[in-house]
Scaffold this active site. Sequence first.
Site, PDB file in Angstrom:
ATOM      1  N   ARG A  49       9.964  -6.101  -8.194  1.00  0.00           N
ATOM      2  CA  ARG A  49       9.873  -6.073  -6.724  1.00  0.00           C
ATOM      3  C   ARG A  49      11.222  -6.516  -6.193  1.00  0.00           C
ATOM      4  NH1 ARG A  49       5.303  -8.341  -2.678  1.00  0.00           N
ATOM      5  NH2 ARG A  49       4.442  -6.368  -3.397  1.00  0.00           N
ATOM      6  N   HIS A 104       6.324   1.704  -1.905  1.00  0.00           N
ATOM      7  CA  HIS A 104       5.366   0.784  -2.523  1.00  0.00           C
ATOM      8  C   HIS A 104       4.315   1.623  -3.265  1.00  0.00           C
ATOM      9  CE1 HIS A 104       3.315  -2.756  -3.444  1.00  0.00           C
ATOM     10  NE2 HIS A 104       2.899  -3.167  -2.256  1.00  0.00           N
ATOM     11  N   ARG A 153      -5.844  -2.836  -6.567  1.00  0.00           N
ATOM     12  CA  ARG A 153      -4.492  -3.010  -7.109  1.00  0.00           C
ATOM     13  C   ARG A 153      -4.579  -3.272  -8.610  1.00  0.00           C
ATOM     14  NH1 ARG A 153      -0.301  -4.597  -3.867  1.00  0.00           N
ATOM     15  NH2 ARG A 153       0.926  -4.126  -5.727  1.00  0.00           N
ATOM     16  N   GLN A 155       0.773   0.314  -4.527  1.00  0.00           N
ATOM     17  CA  GLN A 155      -0.202   0.096  -3.452  1.00  0.00           C
ATOM     18  C   GLN A 155      -0.904   1.405  -3.082  1.00  0.00           C
ATOM     19  OE1 GLN A 155      -0.919  -3.000  -1.595  1.00  0.00           O
ATOM     20  NE2 GLN A 155      -2.657  -1.670  -1.131  1.00  0.00           N
TER      21      GLN A 155
HETATM   22  N1  NVA Z   1       5.832  -3.371   4.341  1.00  0.00           N
HETATM   23  C1  NVA Z   1       5.511  -4.647   3.754  1.00  0.00           C
HETATM   24  C2  NVA Z   1       4.510  -4.485   2.653  1.00  0.00           C
HETATM   25  C3  NVA Z   1       4.086  -5.782   2.020  1.00  0.00           C
HETATM   26  C4  NVA Z   1       3.140  -5.593   0.871  1.00  0.00           C
HETATM   27  C5  NVA Z   1       6.774  -5.313   3.240  1.00  0.00           C
HETATM   28  O1  NVA Z   1       7.612  -4.633   2.642  1.00  0.00           O
HETATM   29  O2  NVA Z   1       6.924  -6.515   3.462  1.00  0.00           O
HETATM   30  N1   CP Z   2       0.138  -5.659  -0.725  1.00  0.00           N
HETATM   31  C1   CP Z   2       0.991  -6.348  -1.506  1.00  0.00           C
HETATM   32  O1   CP Z   2       1.858  -5.805  -2.201  1.00  0.00           O
HETATM   33  O2   CP Z   2       0.766  -7.687  -1.495  1.00  0.00           O
HETATM   34  P1   CP Z   2       1.740  -8.819  -2.071  1.00  0.00           P
HETATM   35  O3   CP Z   2       3.000  -8.798  -1.237  1.00  0.00           O
HETATM   36  O4   CP Z   2       0.970 -10.084  -1.911  1.00  0.00           O
HETATM   37  O5   CP Z   2       2.045  -8.518  -3.512  1.00  0.00           O
END
Ligand code: NVA
Ligand code: CP
Length: 301
Positions: free
Chosen positions: A102, A129, A288, A132
């Site tokens: 990430r 993402h 997930r 997700q």
């Molecule tokens: N768009 C958000 C998704 C978090 C899971 C971010 O990148 O922070």
């Molecule tokens: N939705 C998601 O990716 O959650 P986290 O940021 O908690 O991993």
Amino acid sequence: MKHFLKLLDCTSEEIIELLDLADQLKKYVKEGKEHPFLKGKTLGMIFEKSSTRTRVSFETGMFQLGGHALFISSKDAQIGRGEPTEDTARVLSRYLDGIMIRTFDQAEVETLAEYGSIPIINGLTDLYHPCQIMADLQTIREYKGKLEGVKLCYIGDGNNMANSYIVGCLKAGMSVSVATPDDYQPAAHVLEFAKAYGNRFLLTNDPKVAARNADVVATDVWASMGQEEEQAIREKAFAGFQVNTDLMSVAKSSCMVLHCLPAHREEEITAEVFEAHANEIFDEAENRLHAQKAILVKLMA
Ligand code: NVA
Ligand code: CP
């Protein structure tokens, strides 16, 4: 499939295959049936941003598959002090069987895949993402019984979630309508990709036009990780792009609501709509685990 970097790299068949495997793995968990497909394997999990769901679901998923997951925070690892991604990729490939990362820049994920010799999984970048979206597709299929012809409407920021919904849902046979403010549209190359899908894709700045007759309404935060200082500007820009009962009134009465979480109540979604659809949203969060286990098995078994 060697890596899981973005849904643009996957065929429609690969996406459906992963969803079928995710359903099977979910069944094993519900039946209490052991499924140690990754016995003896280690997944490294590099985090350069915060996470609750991604970290816990990947770590638990590896455990359930008989393997091990290693949390690597960029705060403590040399990657956070500037060691080149090219070198990190080659070193970690000597110890691990796969890496989930990430981070901010999609290019970093692509570089890991280029220089490493083990499967790389994108656990969120500024651009995409994909894990997700696999969970979301699994959830939609559970509720609607199919994906083909189902209409998903995304309201809000043209961010990593929007980009991934557009690619993943179109490839899965769904229709997608997106409503964003003009200055916050999805990535240009994603919109270019969507053009090929003709009237199965719509981009508008009018949330009600996008939500009309939707089977699924999805939204996400107005300020993603790394954009916190823009919060005030964004709150202004996104006024009117809220998922609330007024917006839901133009969707199908059977319409479900998805949110990747974390959610900001009374910003992108009202508490009322969130709680009315909490079952779907927390099934989505649970999935997930199952969807990512399918990715892990496909790449690492
Ligand atoms: N768009 C958000 C998704 C978090 C899971 C971010 O990148 O922070
Ligand atoms: N939705 C998601 O990716 O959650 P986290 O940021 O908690 O991993």
